[in-house]
Design an enzyme around this catalytic site. Structure first.
Site, short mmCIF file in Angstrom:
data_model
loop_
_atom_site.label_atom_id
_atom_site.label_comp_id
_atom_site.label_asym_id
_atom_site.label_seq_id
_atom_site.Cartn_x
_atom_site.Cartn_y
_atom_site.Cartn_z
CG ASP A 1 -1.96 1.13 1.15
OD1 ASP A 1 -1.75 2.09 0.38
OD2 ASP A 1 -2.98 1.05 1.85
CB ILE B 1 -1.99 8.78 9.44
CG1 ILE B 1 -2.60 8.50 8.05
CG2 ILE B 1 -2.25 10.22 9.88
CD1 ILE B 1 -4.12 8.66 7.99
N GLY C 1 -4.73 2.14 8.07
CA GLY C 1 -5.78 1.56 8.90
C GLY C 1 -5.66 0.05 9.01
CG HIS D 1 -0.40 5.58 4.76
ND1 HIS D 1 -1.25 5.83 5.81
CD2 HIS D 1 -1.19 5.12 3.74
CE1 HIS D 1 -2.49 5.53 5.45
NE2 HIS D 1 -2.48 5.11 4.20
#
Length: 326
Positions: free
Chosen positions: A214, A234, A237, A219
């Site tokens: 990903d 961040i 998830g 990120h």
């Protein structure tokens, strides 16, 4: 020539979306991918010789293969083109910067092997007009390429903000290809949890996890994160979900990843790499409800449940007045 006037085209054409046929996608993975994923969700992060996790990254005691976490399967849908494969769906118009991964559900039919050649078969499982947003559910079933054996199914619930309002507000459009009560609403008990597990993420956690496939710059790129409203990149998830399910497996399965039958997670809030995740768990029969909080901000970031195949008998020996703490 004057420009054509009239209402703007609807963001979603449900007939076009539901008639779309996704191409099958074949891919292979091996033990390096399985181990890299385990490290990306914190395995052996606090203790490099953790007796409940070393088998996820190393051939401990002569075991012929390392073991795959059940959430390793959450990577499979991203092998489709354009991530989850929704960019090229005809009749689906949305701003990718407003996309949110709201929920994720996984069913495990066979223990995930540490290496395999597999095939993804994908379909639209749900489409719902919520006025200000469209909810899209993508279902990916993964089969072993040679035998056709079904390994697992992922259902990703995607919120496309700003893309709703394509149907009559008095009768909003809604379609689901499965019973709507299959994934029930989670209600966190008021009672003390059966177990609590605390895990420290690393500052580089998102940079490590992204190597599993990903590569969203949200990120990793500080400028992209700031444009999106975050002070810094961040954590993914699905990495947070991996941390939570690891907590369940360590607390209730004696570290055995094959004990998991299904997983549900609802993403509530972002996590910054380096923050501490505290997962509270409640054992209800063969189902474990969980809620994961960021310790530094005392905010819930994830909630859901894990359905287990069985509860190891050794768990009873670890109970202390009904409370287990790692």
């Amino acid at each position: 020539m004057a420009a054509r006037s009239g209402p703007p085209a609807a963001a979603v054409d449900p007939e076009a979306v539901l008639s779309h046929s996704f191409p099958e996608v074949s891919f292979a993975y091996d033990e390096r991918d399985v181990a890299l994923y385990a490290l990306g969700v914190g395995a052996c992060g606090a203790d490099a010789v953790d007796e409940k996790e070393l088998h996820l990254v190393y051939h401990r005691d002569g075991q012929p293969h390392i073991k795959a976490l059940p959430t390793f399967a959450s990577l499979f849908p991203f092998k489709n083109s354009n991530g989850l494969g929704i960019v090229d769906v005809p009749g689906l118009n949305f701003d990718a910067s407003l996309l949110l991964h709201g929920q994720h559900y996984i069913e495990i039919y066979k223990p995930i092997p540490s290496r395999a050649n597999v095939v993804n078969k994908t379909k639209i499982a749900g489409l719902h007009d919520k006025g200000k947003a469209t909810i899209l559910e993508i279902e990916t079933t993964t089969h072993v390429k040679d035998s056709g054996e079904v390994l697992c199914m992922n259902r990703s619930t995607i919120y496309l903000r700003g893309a709703g309002g394509f149907s009559d507000p008095s009768r909003p459009y809604s379609y689901a290809s499965y019973p709507t009560n299959q994934v029930s609403r989670i209600s966190i008990p008021n009672s003390a949890p059966s177990a609590v597990y605390e895990d420290q993420t690393q500052q580089s956690q998102a940079l490590l996890y992204r190597l599993s496939g990903d590569y969203n710059p949200l990120h990793s790129d500080p400028m992209v994160a700031q444009v999106a409203g975050f002070t810094r990149p961040i954590l993914h998830g699905l990495s947070s979900l991996g941390f939570a399910i690891r907590a369940v497996i360590k607390s209730f399965c004696n570290g055995d990843p094959t004990a998991v039958k299904s997983i549900f997670g609802r993403f509530l809030l972002h996590v910054y790499p380096g923050e501490t995740l505290v997962t509270e768990m409640w054992l209800q029969g063969q189902r474990v409800l969980y809620q994961t909080k960021v310790k530094e901000r005392n905010r819930a970031v994830l909630s859901g449940y894990v359905l287990l195949k069985h509860i190891p008998s050794s768990l009873e020996e670890e109970r202390i007045d009904g409370f287990i703490r790692e």
